[in-house]
Write a protein that holds these residues in place. Sequence first.
Motif, short mmCIF file in Angstrom:
data_model
loop_
_atom_site.label_atom_id
_atom_site.label_comp_id
_atom_site.label_asym_id
_atom_site.label_seq_id
_atom_site.Cartn_x
_atom_site.Cartn_y
_atom_site.Cartn_z
N ALA A 104 30.47 -59.22 -1.26
CA ALA A 104 30.50 -60.57 -1.82
C ALA A 104 30.68 -61.63 -0.75
CB ALA A 104 31.61 -60.67 -2.86
N VAL A 105 31.56 -61.37 0.22
CA VAL A 105 31.91 -62.38 1.22
C VAL A 105 30.80 -62.58 2.24
CG1 VAL A 105 33.46 -62.81 3.16
CG2 VAL A 105 34.40 -62.14 0.96
N LEU A 106 30.11 -61.51 2.62
CA LEU A 106 29.18 -61.57 3.75
C LEU A 106 27.73 -61.78 3.36
CD1 LEU A 106 30.68 -58.70 5.93
CD2 LEU A 106 30.94 -61.16 6.27
N VAL A 107 27.40 -61.65 2.09
CA VAL A 107 26.00 -61.67 1.72
C VAL A 107 25.32 -63.01 2.01
CG1 VAL A 107 26.37 -62.33 -0.70
CG2 VAL A 107 24.41 -60.92 -0.10
N VAL A 108 26.02 -64.11 1.85
CA VAL A 108 25.42 -65.42 2.16
C VAL A 108 25.21 -65.57 3.66
CG1 VAL A 108 25.72 -67.90 2.03
CG2 VAL A 108 26.41 -66.49 0.13
N ALA A 109 26.18 -65.16 4.46
CA ALA A 109 26.05 -65.27 5.91
C ALA A 109 24.85 -64.47 6.41
CB ALA A 109 27.32 -64.77 6.60
N PHE A 110 24.65 -63.28 5.87
CA PHE A 110 23.50 -62.47 6.30
C PHE A 110 22.18 -63.02 5.77
CE2 PHE A 110 26.70 -58.89 6.78
CZ PHE A 110 26.69 -58.95 8.17
N GLY A 111 22.23 -63.69 4.62
CA GLY A 111 21.04 -64.37 4.15
C GLY A 111 20.66 -65.51 5.08
N ARG A 112 21.66 -66.26 5.54
CA ARG A 112 21.41 -67.35 6.49
C ARG A 112 20.90 -66.82 7.83
NH1 ARG A 112 19.42 -70.94 8.64
NH2 ARG A 112 20.41 -72.68 9.71
N LEU A 113 21.51 -65.73 8.30
CA LEU A 113 21.03 -65.12 9.55
C LEU A 113 19.60 -64.62 9.40
CD1 LEU A 113 24.22 -63.12 10.62
CD2 LEU A 113 23.22 -65.07 11.81
N GLY A 114 19.26 -64.14 8.20
CA GLY A 114 17.89 -63.72 7.95
C GLY A 114 16.92 -64.88 8.06
N ASP A 115 17.30 -66.04 7.53
CA ASP A 115 16.45 -67.23 7.66
C ASP A 115 16.27 -67.65 9.12
OD1 ASP A 115 15.89 -67.55 4.98
OD2 ASP A 115 17.53 -68.94 4.61
N MET A 116 17.33 -67.44 9.93
CA MET A 116 17.31 -67.90 11.31
C MET A 116 16.60 -66.92 12.25
SD MET A 116 21.23 -69.34 11.57
CE MET A 116 21.16 -69.51 13.35
N TYR A 117 16.91 -65.62 12.10
CA TYR A 117 16.45 -64.64 13.08
C TYR A 117 15.47 -63.61 12.53
CZ TYR A 117 20.43 -66.56 15.57
OH TYR A 117 21.31 -67.41 16.17
N GLY A 118 15.20 -63.69 11.24
CA GLY A 118 14.26 -62.74 10.66
C GLY A 118 14.91 -61.89 9.59
#
Length: 578
Positions: A86-100
């Motif tokens: 729950a806590v990390l899913v948004v951060a990894f979504g944002r990293l996906g937008d930035m780095y793939g």
Amino acid sequence: MDVAVETAPLGTDQPAGRTRWGKDHPNYKWVALSNTTLGVLMATINSSIVIISLPAIFRGIRIDPLQQGNVSYLLWMIMGFLLASAVLVVAFGRLGDMYGRVRIYNLGFVVFTVGSLALGLDPLGGSHGALWLILFRLVQGVGSAMLFANSTAILTDAFPSRQRGLALGINQVAALAGSFLGLIVGGLLSEVDWRAVFFVSVPFGLLGTIWSYKSLHELGTKKAGRLDWPGNITFAVGLSVVLVAITYGIQPYATHATGWANPKVYGGMILGVLLLVAFCVIETRVKDPMFDLALFRIRAFSAGNLAGLLASIARGGLQFMLIIWLQGIWLPLHGYSFESTPLWAAIYMLPLTCGFLLAGPVSGALSDRFGARWFATGGLLLTAVTFIGLFLVPVDFPYWAFALLIALNGVGSGLFAAPNTTAIMNSVPANERGIASGMRGTFFNSGTSLSIGVFFTLMILGLAKALPSTLFDGLRGQGVSAAVAHQVAGLPPVSSLFAAFLGFNPVQQLLGPSGALQRVSAHQAATLTGGEFFPRLISGPFHSGLVVVFTAAAVMSVIAAVASLARGKRYVHGEEDE
């Protein structure tokens, strides 16, 4: 003989002669669908597989589930995974937008597989073994967040809008079916060996890792920018503190049945909420927010996520209550040993999974043509009706009635899940699909985490009203002295609740220190420690709590249906409304 050879489009990294693995191949989208479906299925199976396997796991690492302090281990084996997801899913979504998105998704397979292998290799026992399992459940949760945050974004990139409902429908059916299938898989594997509950993910994780690195390609639009560290920190700490406080609110405090009178619990809630408010303020001021609050101006996005959060809370509560009901009461009353109840509970819950699998893909495909509004709203209303039906049947129910109700509940969840996800993902710009997928995943996973605190608290409060007098009368009826019966009846009801949750008869342990079992007749002692006394004793108070719990779930489903109805007609960002 001339051979026709297709050449790759200019500017791609594919060699001449397109293969099904190439991103320019017309069938690439189905490769992406099959891989991401495997990823979310593996992740969500592991969100619930431990719930039903806990009796075998506790026996395997030699932990007494009713000993003071060990309830925390039980809660954190479940909550650790859900909290990290729950806590990390948004951060990894944002990293996906930035780095793939594919890069982060592929790494998720690796992390998840490593965590699964370490869990099965736990070399320790007792409290140290429990802490090992909690640590690597957190690692699994990190991998799950990577997979979950980017899978829907990868699919949205790969499929045209006219087919996204079908693709996301299959993917979301896999995601939610995984939470149901985890109960079945856990019940089956816990009969073999508790380590198998964790090892089962390793071969699938290895397959998914190799397959994803070989076949998936970046198709999405990247959104350059900096990582929002202030937002990430305030969000992660704030949400963690809230969920931890809710978890400890379940446990008794002083003379109270729950911990909600504990200053640390409500202090944690206040601190967590303040941090989340600070997070919202930060996100309106930073250049590259991790949680784009502007997306909530899109009605289809905001309504879909509100409905998804409430539906996730209600669905999580249903799973926990059905496990307690079957493992702790119904199966023992029907002659099943406590050791075999996880397996049979999984089998008897099959209609729930079947109903979901029947309705999910169909509603996803139809929502491409007709939109999500009526499918999602109708599904939520159907689940509300089944919640009411479940507390109207007796605790010792006829199985056909129970099976019909949970099958219809599964159908309702299937009608809602895929269309709702499709509507959310269709409503956002292409360069924000990763962050939107992460936001949706946060609401989904947070709802499951919140359900533990909300529904266990409601059940404990329901038990606290009726269980002490019922327990006192039942013990006195079997010859236990008034003093001992009064002492046992005054214990916090959370112990009885978790005993039922684990399919465990606590009477022998509760009466053992007093020597009461040696002062009653052999027949009375056998009755007290047998398979039916405790389940029959707790069934009445449990039903009182069940009415409270399922009424709350029905109300949440109705509110979610209203939110779903307010989403408006079919909307795809960048296209005219149809």
